[in-house]
Design a protein around this motif. Structure first.
Motif, short mmCIF file in Angstrom:
data_model
loop_
_atom_site.label_atom_id
_atom_site.label_comp_id
_atom_site.label_asym_id
_atom_site.label_seq_id
_atom_site.Cartn_x
_atom_site.Cartn_y
_atom_site.Cartn_z
N GLY A 113 0.81 -1.20 0.00
CA GLY A 113 0.00 0.00 0.00
C GLY A 113 0.85 1.25 0.00
O GLY A 113 2.07 1.22 0.15
N GLY A 114 0.17 2.38 -0.18
CA GLY A 114 0.89 3.65 -0.18
C GLY A 114 0.03 4.76 -0.73
O GLY A 114 -1.18 4.60 -0.93
N LEU A 115 0.67 5.87 -0.99
CA LEU A 115 0.01 7.06 -1.54
C LEU A 115 0.27 7.10 -3.04
O LEU A 115 1.43 6.99 -3.49
CB LEU A 115 0.55 8.32 -0.88
CG LEU A 115 0.08 9.66 -1.44
CD1 LEU A 115 -1.43 9.83 -1.27
CD2 LEU A 115 0.84 10.80 -0.78
N VAL A 116 -0.78 7.27 -3.81
CA VAL A 116 -0.65 7.31 -5.26
C VAL A 116 -1.60 8.37 -5.81
O VAL A 116 -2.66 8.62 -5.23
CB VAL A 116 -0.92 5.93 -5.89
CG1 VAL A 116 -2.35 5.47 -5.61
CG2 VAL A 116 -0.63 5.91 -7.37
N GLN A 117 -1.22 8.99 -6.90
CA GLN A 117 -2.07 10.00 -7.51
C GLN A 117 -3.20 9.34 -8.30
O GLN A 117 -3.06 8.20 -8.77
CB GLN A 117 -1.25 10.89 -8.43
CG GLN A 117 -0.26 11.78 -7.70
CD GLN A 117 0.42 12.76 -8.64
OE1 GLN A 117 0.42 12.59 -9.86
NE2 GLN A 117 0.98 13.81 -8.06
N PRO A 118 -4.30 10.03 -8.48
CA PRO A 118 -5.37 9.49 -9.33
C PRO A 118 -4.84 9.12 -10.70
O PRO A 118 -4.03 9.86 -11.30
CB PRO A 118 -6.37 10.65 -9.41
CG PRO A 118 -6.14 11.41 -8.14
CD PRO A 118 -4.67 11.31 -7.87
N GLY A 119 -5.28 7.97 -11.19
CA GLY A 119 -4.80 7.46 -12.46
C GLY A 119 -3.58 6.58 -12.34
O GLY A 119 -3.16 5.95 -13.32
N GLY A 120 -2.98 6.54 -11.17
CA GLY A 120 -1.78 5.76 -10.94
C GLY A 120 -2.05 4.30 -10.68
O GLY A 120 -3.20 3.83 -10.74
N SER A 121 -0.96 3.58 -10.37
CA SER A 121 -1.04 2.13 -10.17
C SER A 121 -0.31 1.72 -8.90
O SER A 121 0.63 2.40 -8.46
CB SER A 121 -0.41 1.40 -11.36
OG SER A 121 -1.07 1.71 -12.56
#
Length: 116
Positions: A8-16
């Protein structure tokens, strides 16, 4: 039997992101392996399951998420793409025996945050 979720983690919208669920013993073929998620203030929901190589998905993630299993590594993966803010949740993996449904194991959660 223990299940260890990670990735898990922090990801921007549209990311994977790719989540992993490692089992402490060799047993995946006898279990329905699943990923669940729970967003803040919401009930836990089923995301995807895989049984003997056959996947099933919640409608909300179809076409964006892929569940797979590597029996040699005793690991189940959840590949998540085109992530949306509404995918933000704590993701947990689960193993339910195929023939004895009362036998269920849970891993600890891994947090996924989709935000810009």
């Amino acid at each position: 039997v223990q299940l260890q979720a990670s990735g898990g983690g922090l990801v921007q919208p549209g990311g994977s992101l790719r989540l992993s669920c490692a089992a402490s013993s060799s047993f995946l073929s006898n279990y329905v392996m699943g990923w669940y998620r729970q967003a803040p203030g919401e009930q836990r929901e089923l995301v995807a399951t895989i049984t003997n190589g056959n996947p099933n998905y919640a409608d909300s993630v179809k076409g964006r998420f892929t569940i797979s299993a590597d029996n040699a590594k005793n690991t189940v993966y959840l590949e998540m793409s085109s992530l949306r803010p509404e995918d933000t949740a704590v993701y947990s993996c689960n193993a339910r025996h195929r023939w004895y449904a009362s036998i269920v194991y849970w891993g600890q959660g891994t947090e996924v945050t989709v935000s810009s």
